[in-house]
Design a protein around this motif. Structure first.
Motif, PDB file in Angstrom:
ATOM      1  N   LEU A 466       0.786  -1.150  -0.178  1.00  0.00           N
ATOM      2  CA  LEU A 466       0.021   0.138   0.108  1.00  0.00           C
ATOM      3  C   LEU A 466       0.730   1.291   0.014  1.00  0.00           C
ATOM      4  CD1 LEU A 466      -2.911   0.920  -0.123  1.00  0.00           C
ATOM      5  CD2 LEU A 466      -2.946   0.731   2.507  1.00  0.00           C
ATOM      6  N   ALA A 467       2.036   1.351   0.732  1.00  0.00           N
ATOM      7  CA  ALA A 467       2.807   2.334   0.704  1.00  0.00           C
ATOM      8  C   ALA A 467       3.335   2.704  -0.551  1.00  0.00           C
ATOM      9  CB  ALA A 467       4.078   2.039   1.788  1.00  0.00           C
ATOM     10  N   LYS A 468       3.827   1.538  -1.289  1.00  0.00           N
ATOM     11  CA  LYS A 468       4.370   1.646  -2.631  1.00  0.00           C
ATOM     12  C   LYS A 468       3.524   2.328  -3.484  1.00  0.00           C
ATOM     13  CE  LYS A 468       6.842  -0.795  -6.246  1.00  0.00           C
ATOM     14  NZ  LYS A 468       5.665  -0.347  -7.372  1.00  0.00           N
ATOM     15  N   SER A 469       2.216   1.800  -3.800  1.00  0.00           N
ATOM     16  CA  SER A 469       1.172   2.142  -4.378  1.00  0.00           C
ATOM     17  C   SER A 469       0.819   3.553  -4.101  1.00  0.00           C
ATOM     18  CB  SER A 469      -0.111   1.093  -4.372  1.00  0.00           C
ATOM     19  OG  SER A 469      -0.949   1.894  -5.203  1.00  0.00           O
ATOM     20  N   MET A 470       0.850   4.010  -2.755  1.00  0.00           N
ATOM     21  CA  MET A 470       0.677   5.456  -2.426  1.00  0.00           C
ATOM     22  C   MET A 470       1.586   6.312  -2.817  1.00  0.00           C
ATOM     23  SD  MET A 470      -0.274   6.800   1.392  1.00  0.00           S
ATOM     24  CE  MET A 470      -1.677   5.391   1.615  1.00  0.00           C
ATOM     25  N   ALA A 471       3.081   5.851  -3.050  1.00  0.00           N
ATOM     26  CA  ALA A 471       4.049   6.696  -3.422  1.00  0.00           C
ATOM     27  C   ALA A 471       3.866   6.830  -4.804  1.00  0.00           C
ATOM     28  CB  ALA A 471       5.373   5.995  -3.186  1.00  0.00           C
ATOM     29  N   ASP A 472       3.626   5.759  -5.720  1.00  0.00           N
ATOM     30  CA  ASP A 472       3.535   6.116  -7.033  1.00  0.00           C
ATOM     31  C   ASP A 472       2.254   7.031  -7.618  1.00  0.00           C
ATOM     32  OD1 ASP A 472       5.339   4.085  -7.544  1.00  0.00           O
ATOM     33  OD2 ASP A 472       3.875   2.483  -7.825  1.00  0.00           O
ATOM     34  N   LEU A 485      -7.477   9.160   0.307  1.00  0.00           N
ATOM     35  CA  LEU A 485      -8.437   8.559   0.876  1.00  0.00           C
ATOM     36  C   LEU A 485      -9.279   8.053  -0.100  1.00  0.00           C
ATOM     37  CD1 LEU A 485      -9.246  10.671   3.999  1.00  0.00           C
ATOM     38  CD2 LEU A 485      -8.141   8.615   4.072  1.00  0.00           C
ATOM     39  N   LYS A 486      -9.731   8.585  -0.963  1.00  0.00           N
ATOM     40  CA  LYS A 486     -10.688   8.309  -2.320  1.00  0.00           C
ATOM     41  C   LYS A 486      -9.960   7.192  -2.922  1.00  0.00           C
ATOM     42  CE  LYS A 486     -13.442  12.524  -2.794  1.00  0.00           C
ATOM     43  NZ  LYS A 486     -13.842  13.837  -3.807  1.00  0.00           N
ATOM     44  N   ARG A 487      -8.837   7.409  -3.405  1.00  0.00           N
ATOM     45  CA  ARG A 487      -8.015   6.452  -4.338  1.00  0.00           C
ATOM     46  C   ARG A 487      -7.964   5.109  -3.639  1.00  0.00           C
ATOM     47  NH1 ARG A 487      -6.073   2.800  -6.243  1.00  0.00           N
ATOM     48  NH2 ARG A 487      -4.344   2.792  -7.727  1.00  0.00           N
ATOM     49  N   PHE A 488      -7.729   5.002  -2.262  1.00  0.00           N
ATOM     50  CA  PHE A 488      -7.257   3.534  -1.576  1.00  0.00           C
ATOM     51  C   PHE A 488      -8.497   3.389  -0.678  1.00  0.00           C
ATOM     52  CE2 PHE A 488      -3.278   5.229  -2.682  1.00  0.00           C
ATOM     53  CZ  PHE A 488      -2.936   4.458  -3.241  1.00  0.00           C
ATOM     54  N   HIS A 489      -9.793   3.797  -1.018  1.00  0.00           N
ATOM     55  CA  HIS A 489     -11.000   3.369  -0.347  1.00  0.00           C
ATOM     56  C   HIS A 489     -11.346   2.195  -0.577  1.00  0.00           C
ATOM     57  CE1 HIS A 489     -14.544   3.866   1.643  1.00  0.00           C
ATOM     58  NE2 HIS A 489     -15.449   3.671   0.592  1.00  0.00           N
ATOM     59  N   GLY A 490     -11.463   1.458   0.407  1.00  0.00           N
ATOM     60  CA  GLY A 490     -11.718  -0.210   0.442  1.00  0.00           C
ATOM     61  C   GLY A 490     -10.672  -0.874   1.114  1.00  0.00           C
ATOM     62  N   GLN A 491      -9.222  -0.306   1.179  1.00  0.00           N
ATOM     63  CA  GLN A 491      -8.391  -0.873   1.908  1.00  0.00           C
ATOM     64  C   GLN A 491      -8.472  -0.544   3.348  1.00  0.00           C
ATOM     65  OE1 GLN A 491      -6.037  -2.749   0.603  1.00  0.00           O
ATOM     66  NE2 GLN A 491      -6.333  -2.104  -1.642  1.00  0.00           N
ATOM     67  N   ASN A 493      -8.736   0.851   6.886  1.00  0.00           N
ATOM     68  CA  ASN A 493      -8.495   2.242   7.228  1.00  0.00           C
ATOM     69  C   ASN A 493      -7.002   2.215   8.103  1.00  0.00           C
ATOM     70  OD1 ASN A 493      -9.547   4.907   6.889  1.00  0.00           O
ATOM     71  ND2 ASN A 493      -9.538   4.875   9.293  1.00  0.00           N
ATOM     72  N   PRO A 494      -6.706   1.225   9.022  1.00  0.00           N
ATOM     73  CA  PRO A 494      -5.722   1.509   9.932  1.00  0.00           C
ATOM     74  C   PRO A 494      -4.373   1.637   8.812  1.00  0.00           C
ATOM     75  CG  PRO A 494      -7.109   0.086  11.152  1.00  0.00           C
ATOM     76  CD  PRO A 494      -7.827   0.191   9.746  1.00  0.00           C
ATOM     77  N   LEU A 495      -4.539   0.535   7.913  1.00  0.00           N
ATOM     78  CA  LEU A 495      -3.134   0.417   6.925  1.00  0.00           C
ATOM     79  C   LEU A 495      -3.123   1.669   5.908  1.00  0.00           C
ATOM     80  CD1 LEU A 495      -3.493  -3.208   5.539  1.00  0.00           C
ATOM     81  CD2 LEU A 495      -2.151  -2.139   7.171  1.00  0.00           C
ATOM     82  N   ILE A 496      -4.015   2.236   5.649  1.00  0.00           N
ATOM     83  CA  ILE A 496      -3.950   3.601   4.917  1.00  0.00           C
ATOM     84  C   ILE A 496      -3.104   4.338   5.612  1.00  0.00           C
ATOM     85  CG2 ILE A 496      -5.198   5.426   3.881  1.00  0.00           C
ATOM     86  CD1 ILE A 496      -7.465   3.379   3.171  1.00  0.00           C
ATOM     87  N   TYR A 497      -3.479   4.676   6.808  1.00  0.00           N
ATOM     88  CA  TYR A 497      -2.867   5.712   7.719  1.00  0.00           C
ATOM     89  C   TYR A 497      -1.295   5.199   8.162  1.00  0.00           C
ATOM     90  CZ  TYR A 497      -6.872   8.703   8.345  1.00  0.00           C
ATOM     91  OH  TYR A 497      -8.015   9.654   7.986  1.00  0.00           O
ATOM     92  N   ARG A 498      -1.186   3.912   8.234  1.00  0.00           N
ATOM     93  CA  ARG A 498      -0.017   3.546   8.488  1.00  0.00           C
ATOM     94  C   ARG A 498       1.091   3.534   7.379  1.00  0.00           C
ATOM     95  NH1 ARG A 498      -2.117  -0.906  12.110  1.00  0.00           N
ATOM     96  NH2 ARG A 498      -1.951  -2.302  10.571  1.00  0.00           N
ATOM     97  N   ALA A 499       0.464   3.137   6.078  1.00  0.00           N
ATOM     98  CA  ALA A 499       1.367   3.218   5.033  1.00  0.00           C
ATOM     99  C   ALA A 499       1.735   4.597   4.826  1.00  0.00           C
ATOM    100  CB  ALA A 499       0.523   2.700   3.653  1.00  0.00           C
ATOM    101  N   PHE A 500       0.715   5.728   5.029  1.00  0.00           N
ATOM    102  CA  PHE A 500       1.110   7.104   4.674  1.00  0.00           C
ATOM    103  C   PHE A 500       2.229   7.405   5.673  1.00  0.00           C
ATOM    104  CE2 PHE A 500       0.752  11.669   5.844  1.00  0.00           C
ATOM    105  CZ  PHE A 500       0.802  12.026   4.647  1.00  0.00           C
ATOM    106  N   GLY A 501       2.267   6.815   6.838  1.00  0.00           N
ATOM    107  CA  GLY A 501       3.152   7.015   7.995  1.00  0.00           C
ATOM    108  C   GLY A 501       4.709   6.894   7.427  1.00  0.00           C
ATOM    109  N   GLN A 502       4.839   5.649   6.776  1.00  0.00           N
ATOM    110  CA  GLN A 502       6.086   5.418   5.977  1.00  0.00           C
ATOM    111  C   GLN A 502       6.606   6.291   5.152  1.00  0.00           C
ATOM    112  OE1 GLN A 502       6.412   1.595   4.247  1.00  0.00           O
ATOM    113  NE2 GLN A 502       4.898   0.551   5.647  1.00  0.00           N
ATOM    114  N   LEU A 503       5.573   7.164   4.603  1.00  0.00           N
ATOM    115  CA  LEU A 503       6.106   8.056   3.499  1.00  0.00           C
ATOM    116  C   LEU A 503       6.454   9.511   3.844  1.00  0.00           C
ATOM    117  CD1 LEU A 503       3.635   7.225   0.701  1.00  0.00           C
ATOM    118  CD2 LEU A 503       5.713   6.252   0.851  1.00  0.00           C
ATOM    119  N   ARG A 504       5.682   9.740   5.099  1.00  0.00           N
ATOM    120  CA  ARG A 504       5.559  11.109   5.698  1.00  0.00           C
ATOM    121  C   ARG A 504       6.872  11.626   5.637  1.00  0.00           C
ATOM    122  NH1 ARG A 504       4.986  15.723   5.779  1.00  0.00           N
ATOM    123  NH2 ARG A 504       3.338  16.874   6.890  1.00  0.00           N
TER     124      ARG A 504
END
Length: 533
Positions: A466-472, A485-491, A493-504
């Motif tokens: 998820l972090a890699k896809s979010m970075a792309d 949030l709209k792009r990864f809706h369905g994943q 919710n905690p994973l979306i926030y943790r993946a973003f935390g890797q990129l921040r």
């Protein structure tokens, strides 16, 4: 809505939940507190001691009643009234009507057949005040009607309150006086909401029955009076025919009276006398009375003034080339406070709107006006106060116009008769179009709408995937958090926030892309695309 009898009108009120029936017998002196106890619908007292009539009040006291009569939404009342007031349909004369079932003349005339009572403690006497006065212009022959009140004098006499020089009945009465004649008049008691709205409008060279037909959308059926050449709506419940003694002049004491302002009119006015020649009515009829005054004066039948003025203002703003969306007079302002919602295009639109609002109505209202942007719901008091708080600058957004017409009912006028003038004030609560303003800073911070149901068959990703896809996704173009949030809706919710935390730690914000400041990969927290610091 077509022309209605009083019986049809009462049934209609009941069908829409706007009528409270009171089957128990009541005394006339109990009526004031009964009326003041109900502010959200009409009341019908079915039995009155020492009276053969039923008693109806509050039958045009709510916006729900007006919206139903006009066939529109509550928010569309002012624009609908403005539209219907321009239509004209000639009337149809009929041979007879239910209001002719009982005809009283000579010694049989007796106004005490109607329920008489002291409405407000300091009133001068009992009043017949839900009355439409019909007269005919002596020169043009055109019919005029309008709402006035009659103070009881004796079984065949009343006063009639005609003090305002802008009101047509007084203008016509002065014509008769100049000719040395008394003015024939017919006093109509009882009528549905649409009749009450229509009687507030009159135009030069136009017969008022044509205007009434315009509101009906078909010819108004009218019937001839018994003792003069006037006509009245065939749906009238009670008609009192007679003469306004204009040859005597405005010489009789009248009032005081608890007005629609919630105060008493000033002093002891001079008015004309009305002598009754005939009374006609329907057997088993309904005596209609207008609620007025009390501690909630804006929630009475006299709010009809507000709706008429709303229509005047809507039409005037439109004719001035302004994009008016809504006009509303809040009940607590008793017709003296008005709001308008407009779509601003020119830098002076708001100030021009205020000037129009304060001066356009022949009713001489309002005294205080506010204008708002199209994103403000003027029917929502919370949103109105919010716009007042954050979009109004007292120094440059206050418009004061001195010496405009006001009614003598305003206690600040300290008089009981025209002419009287007073300053009026307008408040511009719109976002400025001229000047160096950040328009986004005025935008309302609404809440985020739900993202909806996630797409079906969403492939579940691990946190790292998820972090890699979010970075792309962010490398394609800077993205807001809502975009992500709209792009990864369905994943999950905690994973979306943790993946973003890797990129921040690798993400900055585009600091000159207001208002969203999207995220982008950068070596600094603040990225300026235009190289401005």
């Amino acid at each position: 809505m077509p022309q209605q009898t009083m019986s049809e009108f009462i049934c209609e009120l009941e069908n829409i939940g706007q009528l409270r029936r009171i089957p128990e017998e009541k005394r006339s002196d109990e009526l004031p507190t009964l009326m003041d106890s109900v502010h959200d619908k009409a009341i019908l007292v079915e039995k009155l001691k020492d009276c053969d009539f039923q008693f109806l009040a509050g039958a045009y006291s709510t916006r729900e009643q007006y919206a139903h009569a006009l066939g529109c939404d509550i928010r569309e009342i002012s624009s609908k009234i403005a539209e219907l007031a321009t239509k004209r349909v000639k009337p149809e004369v009929v041979d007879s009507a239910p209001c002719k079932e009982v005809v009283l003349k000579g010694d049989d005339i007796d106004l005490t057949k109607f329920p008489l009572f002291l409405y407000h403690p300091h009133d001068g006497h009992a009043y017949l005040q839900d009355v439409n006065v019909v007269s005919r212009h002596p020169d043009s022959g055109l019919i005029n009607w309008g709402m006035y009140r009659l103070m009881y004098r004796s079984r065949n006499e009343t006063n009639v309150d005609m003090r305002n020089d802008s009101h047509n009945s007084r203008v016509i009465a002065k014509k008769y006086q100049a000719l040395g004649l008394d003015m024939p008049a017919a006093m109509i008691i009882g009528g549905p909401t649409l009749d009450k709205i229509a009687c507030m409008f009159s135009f030069p060279g136009v017969d008022d029955w044509d205007i009434l037909g315009g509101f009906y959308g078909k010819p108004a059926k009218i019937v001839k009076c018994e003792t003069n050449d006037l006509t009245v709506p065939a749906s009238a419940e009670i008609v009192i025919e007679g003469r306004i003694k204009t040859t005597e002049g405005w010489v009789y004491d009248e009032g005081p009276y608890g007005e629609f302002t919630g105060t008493y009119g000033g002093g002891l006015p001079h008015n004309c006398r009305f002598v009754v020649d005939c009374i006609t009515y329907r057997k088993g009829g309904v005596y209609q009375y207008a609620t007025i005054g009390g501690l909630k004066p804006g929630l009475t039948d006299m709010m009809i003034f507000s709706l008429a003025v709303e229509g005047d203002i809507f039409t005037a703003l439109k004719n001035a080339g302004l994009q008016v969306l809504d006009v509303y007079m809040p009940s607590g302002g008793c017709t003296n406070i008005a709001y308008a919602r407009i779509r601003t295009r020119g830098g002076g639109d708001a100030k021009q709107a205020l000037s129009v609002m304060l001066s356009c109505s022949r009713q001489w209202f309002p005294k205080i006006a506010y204008v708002f942007d199209e994103d403000v719901d003027i029917f929502d008091d919370e949103r109105v106060k919010w716009a007042m708080a954050w979009r109004y600058d007292p120094r440059k957004d206050t418009v004061i116009i001195p010496e405009l017409n006001v009614l003598p009912l305003d206690p600040l006028g300290q008089t009981d008769h025209p002419p009287v003038n007073m300053s009026k004030v307008g408040f511009d609560c719109t976002i400025p179009l001229v000047g160096d303003y950040d328009h986004f800073s005025f935008e309302a911070a609404t809440v985020t709408e739900p993202l909806g149901e996630p797409p079906q068959n969403v492939e579940k990703l691990t946190e790292d995937e998820l972090a890699k896809s979010m970075a792309d996704f962010i490398r394609e173009t800077p993205r807001t958090w809502l975009d992500i949030l709209k792009r990864f809706h369905g994943q999950p919710n905690p994973l979306i926030y943790r993946a973003f935390g890797q990129l921040r730690p690798k993400l900055g914000r585009v600091a000159d892309r207001r208002p969203n400041y999207p995220y982008t990969f950068a070596d600094t927290w603040f990225v300026y695309e235009n190289d401005k610091r």
